[in-house]
Design a protein around this motif. Structure first.
Motif, PDB file in Angstrom:
ATOM      1  N   GLU A   1       0.843  -1.210   0.000  1.00 55.65           N
ATOM      2  CA  GLU A   1       0.000   0.000   0.000  1.00 55.65           C
ATOM      3  C   GLU A   1       0.871   1.250   0.000  1.00 55.65           C
ATOM      4  N   PRO A   2       0.644   2.165  -0.942  1.00 57.79           N
ATOM      5  CA  PRO A   2       1.442   3.401  -0.978  1.00 57.79           C
ATOM      6  C   PRO A   2       1.014   4.349   0.145  1.00 57.79           C
ATOM      7  N   LEU A   3       1.860   5.307   0.429  1.00 53.00           N
ATOM      8  CA  LEU A   3       1.555   6.308   1.451  1.00 53.00           C
ATOM      9  C   LEU A   3       1.605   7.692   0.800  1.00 53.00           C
ATOM     10  N   ASP A   4       0.489   8.078   0.224  1.00 58.41           N
ATOM     11  CA  ASP A   4       0.364   9.401  -0.395  1.00 58.41           C
ATOM     12  C   ASP A   4      -0.553  10.222   0.490  1.00 58.41           C
ATOM     13  N   VAL A   5       0.025  10.880   1.460  1.00 56.00           N
ATOM     14  CA  VAL A   5      -0.783  11.527   2.487  1.00 56.00           C
ATOM     15  C   VAL A   5      -0.230  12.907   2.788  1.00 56.00           C
ATOM     16  N   GLN A   6      -1.124  13.809   3.178  1.00 54.76           N
ATOM     17  CA  GLN A   6      -0.741  15.145   3.621  1.00 54.76           C
ATOM     18  C   GLN A   6      -1.758  15.625   4.646  1.00 54.76           C
ATOM     19  N   ARG A   7      -1.393  16.673   5.331  1.00 55.15           N
ATOM     20  CA  ARG A   7      -2.292  17.175   6.367  1.00 55.15           C
ATOM     21  C   ARG A   7      -3.460  17.919   5.732  1.00 55.15           C
ATOM     22  N   HIS A   8      -4.663  17.638   6.219  1.00 54.68           N
ATOM     23  CA  HIS A   8      -5.882  18.274   5.730  1.00 54.68           C
ATOM     24  C   HIS A   8      -6.472  19.167   6.817  1.00 54.68           C
ATOM     25  N   ALA A   9      -7.369  20.033   6.391  1.00 59.69           N
ATOM     26  CA  ALA A   9      -8.087  20.867   7.360  1.00 59.69           C
ATOM     27  C   ALA A   9      -9.040  20.003   8.164  1.00 59.69           C
ATOM     28  N   ALA A  10      -9.305  20.425   9.372  1.00 57.52           N
ATOM     29  CA  ALA A  10     -10.242  19.686  10.225  1.00 57.52           C
ATOM     30  C   ALA A  10     -11.643  19.745   9.628  1.00 57.52           C
ATOM     31  N   PRO A  11     -12.475  18.737   9.860  1.00 56.27           N
ATOM     32  CA  PRO A  11     -13.852  18.760   9.348  1.00 56.27           C
ATOM     33  C   PRO A  11     -14.584  20.010   9.819  1.00 56.27           C
ATOM     34  N   ALA A  12     -15.350  20.627   8.932  1.00 60.84           N
ATOM     35  CA  ALA A  12     -16.000  21.898   9.278  1.00 60.84           C
ATOM     36  C   ALA A  12     -17.408  21.999   8.706  1.00 60.84           C
ATOM     37  N   LEU A  13     -18.141  20.888   8.649  1.00 57.88           N
ATOM     38  CA  LEU A  13     -19.537  20.937   8.219  1.00 57.88           C
ATOM     39  C   LEU A  13     -20.410  21.485   9.347  1.00 57.88           C
ATOM     40  N   ALA A  14     -21.570  22.002   8.982  1.00 56.67           N
ATOM     41  CA  ALA A  14     -22.578  22.491   9.938  1.00 56.67           C
ATOM     42  C   ALA A  14     -21.970  23.382  11.009  1.00 56.67           C
ATOM     43  N   PRO A  15     -21.270  24.457  10.627  1.00 61.60           N
ATOM     44  CA  PRO A  15     -20.582  25.282  11.635  1.00 61.60           C
ATOM     45  C   PRO A  15     -21.525  25.954  12.633  1.00 61.60           C
ATOM     46  N   HIS A  16     -22.708  26.346  12.190  1.00 54.89           N
ATOM     47  CA  HIS A  16     -23.626  27.034  13.103  1.00 54.89           C
ATOM     48  C   HIS A  16     -24.182  26.084  14.159  1.00 54.89           C
ATOM     49  N   LEU A  17     -24.608  24.903  13.729  1.00 52.27           N
ATOM     50  CA  LEU A  17     -25.111  23.944  14.703  1.00 52.27           C
ATOM     51  C   LEU A  17     -23.980  23.464  15.608  1.00 52.27           C
TER      52      LEU A  17
END
Length: 772
Positions: free
Chosen positions: A237-253
């Protein structure tokens, strides 16, 4: 062993236990770490995550997320005897001491997983004294926690470089998956990094990480820790990874729930990831097209009718849009509801027997104790059925129904439906309430329409999933199933003026019942619709309160409503409401919608609530005795023995008759009454009531003397009235036709206005006049 020795042994044991308890009390275990608050979808996936108070990503890994593969990899790499020791591994300590003293092999500290937890909870400089403290704290931890809880603590505290701590944080920020969704290769990758978080940085040193990962995978293969095929797949299995932004759905709720549940690290909402993502994307793209019209924001709520669970919550088109106040929560913002409360008003009126769908209501210029409502298009229809009044969202018939029902009855029901702003301001609310003269939120309005969708049963909307056994949802009946069905049947009609341009006959038109609303000044556009499964509420406007000439519920809010329904429930079962047993049919007069009287040849079928709906008989035509030439009419006291005939005359309400005459429409009045009749000025004359429509009773008028302002005198009289007589302070002013508008200069102070008709009826009002 003699009794004395046994006693000493027991006493010594108890004394030692007492010392340990005292030490435990004096040196309590460090508090649990502060986790990053995260809001989960109904399926447990992460919707939104926040930094913890120390600005770290430390998301709590629940026990259920620690897979067997993760447990085996961590334990075999870090502490093979974790499940058997009491926090300290004496054998490992002796081995480590030998290596460190004699310089043979790698220098180690013989730290167990429990000791590492102790160090992570209380970071200290690495010294012999601090190592001893770690050992003592590890024993204490073992006494307080189970092995599973200690392993959970370890996995929540291990460093992954930068401000990322814990397996769950690393899994989400690097692999965009929770720990229990990772492959074996990804799991081992996360197991090896904590020992060298500065050297093994995901996204920067991927080649070095792959080499170290594969070394451990081969070692695990030798130990037969995992099946050979799984190991081979992981090695490839290859390792093609980088840091992503944290999940940010439904910010108001998310912000709302995190504020409500302050100390709860993982908050499970009722949102569904798919509908939430679609609703956010549709709203953002739709509002982008409205910017040129001066419209910058929208809010959307999607509710499951059966469970009351909110499945999508969009507080604004773009949370990050500071210029348009994107952080304001449009779902909870108090706005004018426009006409969206009319369906609920008519449902209550149905339950009180005041109306039925085919009942005709006056739609003419009207004055309700000083309140003179107008329809949105400034036009009048004369008379309209209840279903047409609702379908066309006419204001005057709605105000008339509310006036008959009573404002407190209406506002009390709104309070029962969770309308907080209405509950606070109820004593000050008037007839304008049904036209948007009160405050309401999208959450409250959507909940009200869910009530109609669920047969009139109300329950608060649900935002979070309950832990443990679920209690049945408690619902209270706000309106009857019969009233809810009739309103739904009316709102589902497609022959209506509030279809957006281009949707007539369109395949994009969903099978729903819906109602639009536009607030005064075109500041708020609403469209709320429902089918058997879902209710969707849409608000469009500006959080600043600025209006737009293009902002209407029909043209601006409804297209977004249709788009969301087509996206979320396009393939839902085409189930629809069915008439309840309490609903029945009857014939009514087509002219009035009332039970047919003696002179009602044109009849049609109408729904009614048995035992509740009014059984008043129709009198849209009135029989009169007239002379042979039709010039005069007679009452029973003056009818001659011969030379007269019976004739039917229209008998509309006085205000409807006055409207028809003012519009130049056909309006037949009874011939003038027999002038020779001795009762022409008596009290026995019959007919419709006489009412002064201008000026207003008990009102105060301020007139400008320099401009010589005058007051208007007008009245509403029955069709038999030809002439009226006006009096001011009991002094005769002048005679006028029944429909004539009379102007005069009133005296100052208290003024009595009287009007008498040519059938002997009289009405008086009092008012106050002042001059500048």
């Amino acid at each position: 062993m003699n009794r004395r020795a046994l006693f000493r042994l027991v006493a010594g044991g108890l004394g030692g236990l007492l010392i340990l308890l005292c030490l435990n009390r004096l040196f309590p275990i460090p508090p649990a770490p502060r986790y990053s608050p995260i809001v989960l979808a109904a399926d447990g996936s992460v919707l939104h995550a926040y930094l913890n108070p120390t600005q770290k990503w430390r998301m709590k890994t629940e026990l259920a997320e620690i897979t067997p593969a993760l447990q085996q990899a961590i334990i075999n790499k870090e502490d093979r005897y974790f499940r058997y020791h009491f926090g300290v591994n004496p054998v490992a300590i002796v081995q480590a001491a030998g290596r460190n003293i004699f310089g043979k092999g790698r220098t180690t500290g013989a730290s167990t997983i429990t000791m590492q937890v102790a160090r992570l909870l209380e970071p200290k400089e690495r010294t012999f004294g601090n190592k001893l403290k770690e050992m003592l704290r590890a024993v204490q931890l073992e006494a307080h926690y189970s092995k599973a809880e200690i392993l959970q603590l370890y996995l929540n505290l291990v460093p992954y470089g930068g401000n990322i701590e814990g397996v769950k944080s690393a899994a989400l920020l690097y692999f965009q998956q929770p720990p229990d969704y990772l492959s074996l290769a990804q799991t081992v990758t996360l197991a090896i990094i904590p020992n060298q978080p500065r050297a093994l940085v995901l996204g920067k040193n991927n080649a070095l990480i792959v080499a170290e990962r594969n070394r451990w995978l081969r070692q695990f293969q030798k130990q037969h820790l995992f099946p050979d095929q799984d190991i081979e797949d992981a090695l490839a299995e290859p390792l093609d990874v980088q840091r992503h932004a944290a999940p940010a759905l439904a910010p108001h709720l998310a912000r709302r729930l995190v504020t409500q549940f302050v100390r709860q690290p993982n908050i499970r909402s009722t949102l569904q990831r798919g509908p939430q993502t679609k609703a956010e994307d549709l709203t953002k793209n739709y509002v982008r097209r409205l910017h040129e019209l001066g419209i910058n924001q929208a809010a959307v709520l999607v509710v499951n009718n059966r469970t009351r669970a909110v499945e999508a919550y969009v507080g604004s088109a773009d949370f990050a849009d500071a210029a348009s106040a994107g952080q304001v929560d449009g779902v909870r913002a108090v706005r004018s509801p426009g006409s969206t409360l009319k369906p609920f008003l008519y449902a209550l009126a149905l339950d009180r027997g005041l109306v039925t769908p085919k009942l005709k209501l006056p739609d003419v210029p009207s004055n309700f104790s000083g309140f003179q409502p107008e329809n949105f298009d400034k036009n009048f229809s004369g008379e309209v059925t209840v279903e047409r009044a609702l379908t066309y969202s006419l204001n005057i018939p709605a105000v008339r129904v509310l006036s008959e029902m009573g404002v407190p009855t209406f506002t009390d029901k709104l309070r029962d439906a969770g309308f907080k702003s209405v509950a606070k301001t109820a004593p000050r609310l008037g007839l304008s309430t049904v036209l948007g003269g009160c405050g309401a939120t999208l959450e409250e309005l959507t909940g009200l329409f869910v009530t109609l969708a669920d047969g009139g049963r109300y329950a608060p909307l649900v935002l979070t999933e309950k832990v443990g056994k679920q209690k049945p949802l408690t619902k209270s009946e706000l309106v009857s199933p019969a009233a809810a069905f009739l309103i739904t049947d009316i709102l589902a009609q497609h022959t209506r003026p509030d279809l957006p341009l281009g949707y007539q006959g369109s395949a994009r038109l969903p099978k729903i019942a819906w109602k639009t609303g536009t607030s005064y000044g075109r500041r708020d556009a609403w469209s709320i619709g429902y089918n058997k499964d879902y209710t969707v509420g849409v608000w469009v406007g500006n959080f600043s309160g600025a209006g737009s000439p293009a902002l209407t519920g029909t043209d601006i809010a409804t297209p977004l409503l249709f788009d969301i329904f087509n996206a979320l429930a396009y393939n839902s079962p085409n189930r629809w409401a069915t008439p309840p047993a309490s609903l029945d049919f009857r014939l009514v007069c087509a002219e009035t919608g009332l039970v047919p009287g003696e002179n009602c040849p044109n009849q049609l079928i109408d729904y009614y609530l048995s035992g509740i709906s009014s059984a008043r008989r129709c009198e849209h035509q009135k029989e009169a005795l007239v002379s042979a030439d039709g010039a005069i009419s007679y009452c029973r006291a003056c009818v001659p023995e011969a030379g007269f005939r019976r004739q039917l005359f229209p008998n509309p309400a006085p205000e409807v008759l006055a409207f028809r005459e003012a519009q130049g429409l056909p309006a037949t009045r009874l011939p003038a009454h027999n002038a020779a009749c001795r009762l022409v000025r008596g009290t026995d004359a019959t007919g419709a009531a006489l009412a002064i429509t201008s000026p207003l009773a008990n009102a105060e008028y301020l007139l400008n003397r320099a401009e010589k302002q005058q007051l208007l005198l007008s009245c509403a009289a029955g069709s038999e009235v030809r002439q009226v007589f006006w009096y001011v302070n009991d002094r005769f002013l002048r005679a006028a036709a029944a429909t004539e508008r009379v102007f005069f200069r009133p005296p100052t102070g208290n003024v009595k206005i009287s009007c008498a008709d040519d059938h002997g009826r009289n009405v008086d009002i009092q008012l106050q006049i002042a001059e500048l």
